[in-house]
Enzyme design. Structure first.
Site, short mmCIF file in Angstrom:
data_model
loop_
_atom_site.label_atom_id
_atom_site.label_comp_id
_atom_site.label_asym_id
_atom_site.label_seq_id
_atom_site.Cartn_x
_atom_site.Cartn_y
_atom_site.Cartn_z
N HIS A 142 36.71 20.34 35.52
CA HIS A 142 35.67 19.70 36.33
C HIS A 142 34.34 19.79 35.60
O HIS A 142 34.07 20.80 34.95
CB HIS A 142 35.55 20.38 37.70
CG HIS A 142 34.87 19.52 38.72
ND1 HIS A 142 33.50 19.48 38.83
CD2 HIS A 142 35.36 18.65 39.63
CE1 HIS A 142 33.18 18.63 39.80
NE2 HIS A 142 34.29 18.10 40.29
N GLU A 180 41.84 17.76 43.37
CA GLU A 180 42.90 16.75 43.34
C GLU A 180 44.30 17.36 43.30
O GLU A 180 45.26 16.76 43.78
CB GLU A 180 42.72 15.82 42.14
CG GLU A 180 41.42 15.05 42.12
CD GLU A 180 41.35 13.98 43.17
OE1 GLU A 180 41.98 14.12 44.23
OE2 GLU A 180 40.65 12.99 42.95
N1 ACO Z 1 43.66 19.20 30.70
C1 ACO Z 1 43.54 19.54 29.39
N2 ACO Z 1 42.35 19.66 28.77
C2 ACO Z 1 41.24 19.44 29.49
C3 ACO Z 1 41.29 19.08 30.84
C4 ACO Z 1 42.55 18.97 31.45
N3 ACO Z 1 42.67 18.64 32.74
N4 ACO Z 1 40.03 18.90 31.29
C5 ACO Z 1 39.22 19.13 30.26
N5 ACO Z 1 39.95 19.46 29.16
C6 ACO Z 1 39.44 19.80 27.82
C7 ACO Z 1 39.00 18.54 27.07
O1 ACO Z 1 40.07 18.00 26.33
C8 ACO Z 1 37.89 19.08 26.21
O2 ACO Z 1 38.48 19.75 25.12
P1 ACO Z 1 37.72 19.79 23.68
O3 ACO Z 1 36.49 20.62 23.91
O4 ACO Z 1 38.72 20.43 22.79
O5 ACO Z 1 37.40 18.37 23.30
C9 ACO Z 1 37.24 20.14 27.10
O6 ACO Z 1 38.26 20.60 27.99
C10 ACO Z 1 36.05 19.63 27.92
O7 ACO Z 1 36.52 18.50 28.68
P2 ACO Z 1 35.73 17.17 28.93
O8 ACO Z 1 36.71 16.05 29.07
O9 ACO Z 1 34.62 17.03 27.94
O10 ACO Z 1 35.09 17.50 30.33
P3 ACO Z 1 34.33 16.47 31.27
O11 ACO Z 1 33.36 17.30 32.03
O12 ACO Z 1 33.79 15.32 30.49
O13 ACO Z 1 35.49 15.89 32.21
C11 ACO Z 1 37.13 15.84 33.92
C12 ACO Z 1 35.77 16.42 33.49
C13 ACO Z 1 37.08 14.31 33.80
C14 ACO Z 1 37.37 16.19 35.37
C15 ACO Z 1 38.24 16.43 33.02
O14 ACO Z 1 38.31 17.84 33.20
C16 ACO Z 1 39.60 15.80 33.27
O15 ACO Z 1 39.89 14.75 32.69
N6 ACO Z 1 40.45 16.39 34.19
C17 ACO Z 1 41.72 15.79 34.52
C18 ACO Z 1 41.51 14.67 35.53
C19 ACO Z 1 41.17 15.18 36.92
O16 ACO Z 1 41.79 16.11 37.43
N7 ACO Z 1 40.17 14.52 37.54
C20 ACO Z 1 39.74 14.83 38.90
C21 ACO Z 1 38.40 15.52 38.89
S1 ACO Z 1 37.87 15.89 40.52
C22 ACO Z 1 37.37 14.41 41.17
O17 ACO Z 1 37.00 13.50 40.47
C23 ACO Z 1 37.41 14.21 42.62
#
Ligand code: ACO
Length: 362
Positions: free
Chosen positions: A252, A307
């Site tokens: 998140h 979620e």
């Molecule tokens: N699984 C694996 N790796 C992850 C996940 C995940 N669920 N979430 C983040 N990471 C990793 C990224 O790959 C990134 O790695 P890196 O530093 O090696 O490049 C690091 O953690 C940071 O992640 P970002 O994508 O930059 O984080 P951001 O804040 O931009 O995205 C998000 C947040 C979109 C929620 C992300 O964590 C994600 O895609 N989660 C999965 C989808 C999800 O569950 N969405 C629902 C969110 S709640 C809502 O919207 C109601």
């Protein structure tokens, strides 16, 4: 250097909700959202968000009456619904129906328009689900509250008390969440002095994406992938992380600890009849994934988000995966409308800058 994804940028002042990502706390108008989900009805919390305070008895009765009065789908929207291609996703149906409402809508947005949208979302979704399955959509039942009526209009049966209670908690916990992508989209549209239905169409399109409201459908896929007969859950999760897959329901932008809504929904799942096995599997897999995310992505503080347990709760109350994201909108429409109204009260058009990194050709 720009802030990719606007991370850390404050784009508005708000008194609607406060999300504390370090403490894992969510407040609606100063009240803890988890407590509201245990003590209050959908209608009371929707009133709180829209009006800034909890209703007294007569205010609540007037609000419930106004919602019930607007539940019935206008005739032209019923015609539109019947003319849409049956293979459309429910989110696209919602967007199309909202576009066709209120041709005379103007700016600034009003609470009356908000109440109409809150009232109509369940009717549109339930009518489409029945229509696309070849069944006749049902009329709303005015003896039922907002959540009971949604369940009734989907199934045609009187809803089970445990299902009403689980769905009410889920809907309250997801009604509002600060400057998330869809809420921001709605505020951006409204900042141009465009009308409320247009702002909500922008929010619906944003909500649909798998990184936002589309995630719970991916969570069920993850849970099913992980419970394969041929490999252990640990092997499967490791393979996914080695391939660089994002695991839906984890991570998140704001929460660097467990999402408080996920904790509350884990309790809800416990109290939902017949969900014992779903719960114990979900809890075991959550623990496994959290450990492996810490190993593969150290220092990123990746924990379970709302979620993950939203998907488990909706599965436990026999909702189909393609109903999950639209059902999220049944609650979030309250947050969207409240933000759009707040935006209109002290508006300035959103117009951020860019950094050009291309070349000059002549
Ligand atoms: N699984 C694996 N790796 C992850 C996940 C995940 N669920 N979430 C983040 N990471 C990793 C990224 O790959 C990134 O790695 P890196 O530093 O090696 O490049 C690091 O953690 C940071 O992640 P970002 O994508 O930059 O984080 P951001 O804040 O931009 O995205 C998000 C947040 C979109 C929620 C992300 O964590 C994600 O895609 N989660 C999965 C989808 C999800 O569950 N969405 C629902 C969110 S709640 C809502 O919207 C109601």
């Amino acid at each position: 250097m720009h802030a990719k994804g606007l991370e850390g940028i404050v784009v508005a002042e708000t008194s609607i909700s406060d999300v504390d990502g370090k403490k894992g706390e969510l407040l609606y108008r100063g009240y803890d959202a988890g407590n509201l989900a245990q003590m209050q009805s959908f209608e009371e919390v929707a009133y709180l968000l829209l009006n800034g305070g909890l209703p007294n008895q007569s205010e609540l009765e007037a609000f419930i009456f106004a919602l019930k009065e607007k539940r019935t789908l206008p005739t032209e929207v019923q015609h539109l619904l019947r003319s849409l291609p049956k293979e459309l996703m429910i989110m696209d149906v919602l967007r199309s129906c909202i576009s066709s409402l209120n041709p005379k809508a103007t700016w600034p947005p009003t609470k009356e328009e908000a109440i109409q949208l809150i009232a109509l979302f369940p009717t549109i979704i339930a009518s489409w689900i029945r229509h696309s399955a070849g069944k006749v959509p049902l009329e709303p039942d005015h003896s039922l509250n907002h959540v009971q009526n949604y369940l009734y209009m989907m199934s045609g049966n009187q809803p089970e008390a445990a299902h009403v209670s689980a769905l009410t908690s889920y809907l309250i916990l997801t009604m509002e969440h600060g400057m998330n992508a869809s809420t921001f989209a709605a505020r951006v549209v409204s900042s141009t002095e465009s009308d409320l239905p247009s702002a909500i169409c922008g929010a619906l399109g944003t909500m649909k994406g798998p990184l936002h409201g589309g995630a719970p459908t991916g969570v069920l896929q993850l849970l099913s992938d992980v419970q394969s007969d041929t490999k252990s859950p640990e092997e499967i999760v490791r393979e996914k992380l080695q391939r660089g897959e994002k695991l839906m329901g984890f991570g998140h932008r704001v929460y660097k600890t467990t999402d408080p809504r996920a904790i509350a929904l884990r309790h809800v799942l416990k109290s939902t009849g017949g969900a014992d096995q779903v719960l114990s599997n979900a809890v075991d897999i959550e623990q496994l994934i959290t450990q492996l995310l810490a190993e593969y992505k150290p220092g990123r503080n990746l924990h379970v988000n709302v979620e993950y347990y939203a998907a488990a709760v909706m599965d436990a109350i026999a909702f189909k995966p393609d109903w999950f994201t639209p059902t999220f909108c049944v609650s979030r429409i309250v947050g969207w409308c409240t933000h759009v109204i707040e935006q209109s009260e002290d508006n300035r058009i959103f117009r951020p800058q860019q950094e050009y990194v291309g070349t000059r050709k002549n």
